[in-house]
Write a protein that holds these residues in place. Sequence first.
Motif, mmCIF file in Angstrom:
data_model
loop_
_atom_site.group_PDB
_atom_site.id
_atom_site.type_symbol
_atom_site.label_atom_id
_atom_site.label_comp_id
_atom_site.label_asym_id
_atom_site.label_seq_id
_atom_site.Cartn_x
_atom_site.Cartn_y
_atom_site.Cartn_z
ATOM 1 N N VAL A 16 0.840 -1.205 0.000
ATOM 2 C CA VAL A 16 0.000 0.000 0.000
ATOM 3 C C VAL A 16 0.873 1.253 0.000
ATOM 4 C CG1 VAL A 16 -1.661 1.296 1.399
ATOM 5 C CG2 VAL A 16 -1.960 -1.172 1.062
ATOM 6 N N ARG A 17 1.977 1.214 0.749
ATOM 7 C CA ARG A 17 2.861 2.394 0.763
ATOM 8 C C ARG A 17 3.421 2.668 -0.625
ATOM 9 N NH1 ARG A 17 5.166 -0.050 5.685
ATOM 10 N NH2 ARG A 17 7.016 -0.594 4.482
ATOM 11 N N ILE A 18 3.781 1.606 -1.356
ATOM 12 C CA ILE A 18 4.316 1.827 -2.713
ATOM 13 C C ILE A 18 3.254 2.541 -3.553
ATOM 14 C CG2 ILE A 18 5.255 0.781 -4.820
ATOM 15 C CD1 ILE A 18 6.104 -1.664 -3.070
ATOM 16 N N ALA A 19 2.017 2.076 -3.481
ATOM 17 C CA ALA A 19 0.944 2.684 -4.289
ATOM 18 C C ALA A 19 0.738 4.144 -3.907
ATOM 19 C CB ALA A 19 -0.354 1.899 -4.100
ATOM 20 N N LEU A 20 0.733 4.430 -2.614
ATOM 21 C CA LEU A 20 0.530 5.823 -2.173
ATOM 22 C C LEU A 20 1.644 6.719 -2.709
ATOM 23 C CD1 LEU A 20 -0.580 5.081 1.489
ATOM 24 C CD2 LEU A 20 -1.932 6.382 -0.163
ATOM 25 N N HIS A 21 2.884 6.223 -2.654
ATOM 26 C CA HIS A 21 4.001 7.048 -3.138
ATOM 27 C C HIS A 21 3.994 7.147 -4.660
ATOM 28 C CE1 HIS A 21 5.689 7.898 0.729
ATOM 29 N NE2 HIS A 21 5.762 6.612 1.046
ATOM 30 N N LEU A 22 3.669 6.046 -5.344
ATOM 31 C CA LEU A 22 3.613 6.095 -6.818
ATOM 32 C C LEU A 22 2.587 7.120 -7.279
ATOM 33 C CD1 LEU A 22 3.421 2.497 -8.360
ATOM 34 C CD2 LEU A 22 5.131 4.255 -8.885
ATOM 35 N N LYS A 23 1.448 7.096 -6.620
ATOM 36 C CA LYS A 23 0.352 7.985 -7.017
ATOM 37 C C LYS A 23 0.463 9.368 -6.361
ATOM 38 C CE LYS A 23 -2.938 4.266 -8.028
ATOM 39 N NZ LYS A 23 -3.355 4.715 -9.377
ATOM 40 N N GLN A 24 1.504 9.520 -5.542
ATOM 41 C CA GLN A 24 1.778 10.788 -4.849
ATOM 42 C C GLN A 24 0.565 11.266 -4.058
ATOM 43 O OE1 GLN A 24 3.644 13.546 -7.576
ATOM 44 N NE2 GLN A 24 5.434 12.262 -7.704
ATOM 45 N N ILE A 25 -0.010 10.323 -3.320
ATOM 46 C CA ILE A 25 -1.146 10.657 -2.451
ATOM 47 C C ILE A 25 -0.594 10.866 -1.039
ATOM 48 C CG2 ILE A 25 -3.313 9.806 -1.460
ATOM 49 C CD1 ILE A 25 -3.658 8.060 -3.982
ATOM 50 N N PRO A 26 -0.785 12.069 -0.485
ATOM 51 C CA PRO A 26 -0.261 12.290 0.868
ATOM 52 C C PRO A 26 -1.025 11.465 1.914
ATOM 53 C CG PRO A 26 -1.256 14.302 -0.038
ATOM 54 C CD PRO A 26 -1.456 13.229 -1.059
ATOM 55 N N PHE A 27 -0.335 11.031 2.946
ATOM 56 C CA PHE A 27 -1.010 10.260 3.993
ATOM 57 C C PHE A 27 -0.300 10.439 5.330
ATOM 58 C CE2 PHE A 27 1.966 6.627 4.504
ATOM 59 C CZ PHE A 27 2.743 6.766 3.357
ATOM 60 N N THR A 28 -1.050 10.176 6.385
ATOM 61 C CA THR A 28 -0.468 10.206 7.724
ATOM 62 C C THR A 28 -0.155 8.777 8.129
ATOM 63 O OG1 THR A 28 -1.844 12.114 8.222
ATOM 64 C CG2 THR A 28 -0.838 10.991 10.097
ATOM 65 N N TYR A 29 1.057 8.582 8.621
ATOM 66 C CA TYR A 29 1.552 7.240 8.972
ATOM 67 C C TYR A 29 1.277 6.959 10.448
ATOM 68 C CZ TYR A 29 5.129 3.489 8.972
ATOM 69 O OH TYR A 29 5.804 2.294 9.047
ATOM 70 N N HIS A 30 0.509 5.905 10.714
ATOM 71 C CA HIS A 30 0.291 5.478 12.102
ATOM 72 C C HIS A 30 0.951 4.114 12.269
ATOM 73 C CE1 HIS A 30 -2.730 8.594 12.933
ATOM 74 N NE2 HIS A 30 -3.122 8.398 11.683
ATOM 75 N N ALA A 31 1.955 4.032 13.087
ATOM 76 C CA ALA A 31 2.654 2.756 13.279
ATOM 77 C C ALA A 31 1.896 1.870 14.273
ATOM 78 C CB ALA A 31 4.058 3.029 13.798
ATOM 79 N N VAL A 32 1.744 0.607 13.889
ATOM 80 C CA VAL A 32 1.130 -0.390 14.781
ATOM 81 C C VAL A 32 2.182 -1.487 14.955
ATOM 82 C CG1 VAL A 32 -0.809 -1.989 15.104
ATOM 83 C CG2 VAL A 32 -1.150 0.128 13.778
ATOM 84 N N ASN A 33 2.779 -1.557 16.122
ATOM 85 C CA ASN A 33 3.901 -2.472 16.319
ATOM 86 C C ASN A 33 3.406 -3.919 16.481
ATOM 87 O OD1 ASN A 33 6.095 -3.963 17.320
ATOM 88 N ND2 ASN A 33 7.056 -2.081 18.071
#
Length: 212
Positions: A16-33
């Motif tokens: 999903v991160r690759i798609a967001l960066h490819l499409k240049q869609i900004p997002f907020t990252y919430h880490a779930v350990n």
Amino acid sequence: MIQLYNYYRSSASYRVRIALHLKQIPFTYHAVNLREAKHKSEAFKAINSFQAVPYLIDGEVKISQSLAILDYLESLQPEPTLYPKDPALRAKALEIALSLICDLHPLNNLKVLNYLRENAKFNDEQIMAWMHHWFHKILAPLEEMISKNKQTRYALTNSVSIVELCLIPQLYNARRFEIDLSKYSTLKTVESICLELDAFQKALPESQPDYV
Ligand SMILES: N[C@@H](CCC(=O)N[C@@H](CS)C(=O)NCC(=O)O)C(=O)O
């Protein structure tokens, strides 16, 4: 702004991160350990009752399952597309993506490993044997299939598609489990070409804020 609940080394999150960066869609990252089992906490269960990542929230829209998230991102921002235009190639891309998402990834997932260890009483050697068996069962036919197509830059076409979004994170998982990738030269070539791209670099586990 899109909210993405994910974990740096979750391969489904990585897609999903690759798609967001490819499409240049900004997002907020919430880490779930996941290592600390934060996905099983009451707080996270209240967000995603499936207790898994990735999980995307966009206003009222709430989606689990990476493939569904990718489909949503494709509708939001069609370019660059994740799918080849040609119907036969599109079907082939989905065939490969599904073999990775549905047939391979569940067999190296944390909950399956935990079950094997805790319930089936697998020792480390048996876990490794399980991993080797299932990785090669999928990677070998993919190598054979993709190596037949030597004319394109990426696995199926001259553009990145859903194939690479699914493949590169599974190769990352394979290395974590010390799978011998020496027989998969075509897959590794596709991987190294992808890793030259900014979107893949930004999506790498080691590029994430929760990377340790
Ligand atoms: N099929 C789901 C898989 C989701 C999934 O299982 N994610 C893993 C991380 S890659 C997870 O959260 N695992 C938690 C666990 O195994 O308990 C997808 O593609 O999104």
